[in-house]
Design an enzyme around this catalytic site. Structure first.
Site, mmCIF file in Angstrom:
data_model
loop_
_atom_site.group_PDB
_atom_site.id
_atom_site.type_symbol
_atom_site.label_atom_id
_atom_site.label_comp_id
_atom_site.label_asym_id
_atom_site.label_seq_id
_atom_site.Cartn_x
_atom_site.Cartn_y
_atom_site.Cartn_z
ATOM 1 N N ILE A 149 0.834 -1.202 0.000
ATOM 2 C CA ILE A 149 0.000 0.000 0.000
ATOM 3 C C ILE A 149 0.870 1.254 0.000
ATOM 4 O O ILE A 149 0.968 1.978 -0.988
ATOM 5 C CB ILE A 149 -0.952 -0.001 1.215
ATOM 6 C CG1 ILE A 149 -1.867 -1.236 1.180
ATOM 7 C CG2 ILE A 149 -1.787 1.276 1.248
ATOM 8 C CD1 ILE A 149 -2.673 -1.459 2.442
ATOM 9 N N CYS A 150 1.504 1.507 1.120
ATOM 10 C CA CYS A 150 2.200 2.780 1.315
ATOM 11 C C CYS A 150 3.542 2.855 0.602
ATOM 12 O O CYS A 150 4.108 3.951 0.481
ATOM 13 C CB CYS A 150 2.372 3.044 2.805
ATOM 14 S SG CYS A 150 0.787 3.195 3.656
ATOM 15 N N VAL A 151 4.061 1.731 0.138
ATOM 16 C CA VAL A 151 5.261 1.735 -0.702
ATOM 17 C C VAL A 151 4.872 1.659 -2.173
ATOM 18 O O VAL A 151 5.382 2.417 -3.001
ATOM 19 C CB VAL A 151 6.213 0.581 -0.334
ATOM 20 C CG1 VAL A 151 7.388 0.515 -1.309
ATOM 21 C CG2 VAL A 151 6.725 0.750 1.099
#
Length: 216
Positions: free
Chosen positions: A118-120
């Site tokens: 998600i955040c990467v």
């Protein structure tokens, strides 16, 4: 797909900028792709290596009031530095983060964070589409499952991202042991965070009496 090869494709500290994303307690609590101790160790090692080589490092969290503050092992490396707290899940949609990266003038964007899928993945894929040279540090990142982490890596590779581990990044920044400017600092990071490699290095010094050249 554009292949990443040739000498110019290797990382250079003077062209690198590091973004550490959401290394926070909430994300760590549901980290299942890696040993949490390893991710804390590796993300801290990456931060220390970046500082040793003078690589600008942007720290960012998402809704820290709920998810907790960035690991102190990381923020202690950059005392007094502001952590950019976001509401965007995708870091690359936050203008403050993007502007901070652009202000460095660097083109080799290095990303690590929680969670990989998600955040990467989101900022990596967006930044690639905008022409950035993006490297993801896989062992300073982690996902909610082994599958989630692995699929995210495959997805980012297909989008053109480069995958490395923290020790590979640090070694590429060093490149040549004749460059003694940062050798002592890098060696200290290895001793503190590279487990067997760090201990073996100390053993080598003991047996061969070969201390790392100091700056002076």
């Amino acid at each position: 797909m554009t292949f990443r090869n040739g000498l110019d494709s290797l990382l250079r500290p003077e062209d690198s900028v590091l973004v550490l994303i959401d290394h926070q307690p909430y994300q760590l609590a549901n980290l299942n792709s890696h040993d949490p101790h390893m991710v804390v160790n590796n993300s801290t090692a990456l931060a220390k290596a970046a500082k040793a080589f003078g690589v600008p490092t942007i720290l960012t969290s998402v809704i820290a009031d709920r998810g907790g503050v960035i690991f102190p092992q990381i923020t202690d490396v950059f005392p007094g530095q502001e952590v950019i707290d976001r509401t965007f899940i995708n870091t690359w949609e936050d203008r403050q983060v993007v502007d901070a990266v652009k202000a460095t003038g660097r083109k080799q964007l290095i990303i690590a964070g929680l969670w990989t899928e998600i955040c990467v993945a989101m900022p990596t894929i967006q930044a690639l589409g905008e022409g950035w040279d993006v490297t993801v540090v896989t062992d300073a990142s982690g996902g909610t499952s082994v599958e989630a982490h692995a699929v995210a890596i495959q997805r980012m590779i297909m989008a053109g991202a480069n995958m490395m581990t923290w020790l590979a990044v640090a070694s590429e920044w060093q490149r040549d042991w004749a460059r003694t400017e940062h050798a002592a600092e890098l060696s200290e990071v290895l001793v503190q965070h590279a487990a067997g490699s760090g201990i073996a290095f100390l053993w080598e010094q003991q047996l061969l009496k070969t201390p790392v050249p100091s700056k002076g």
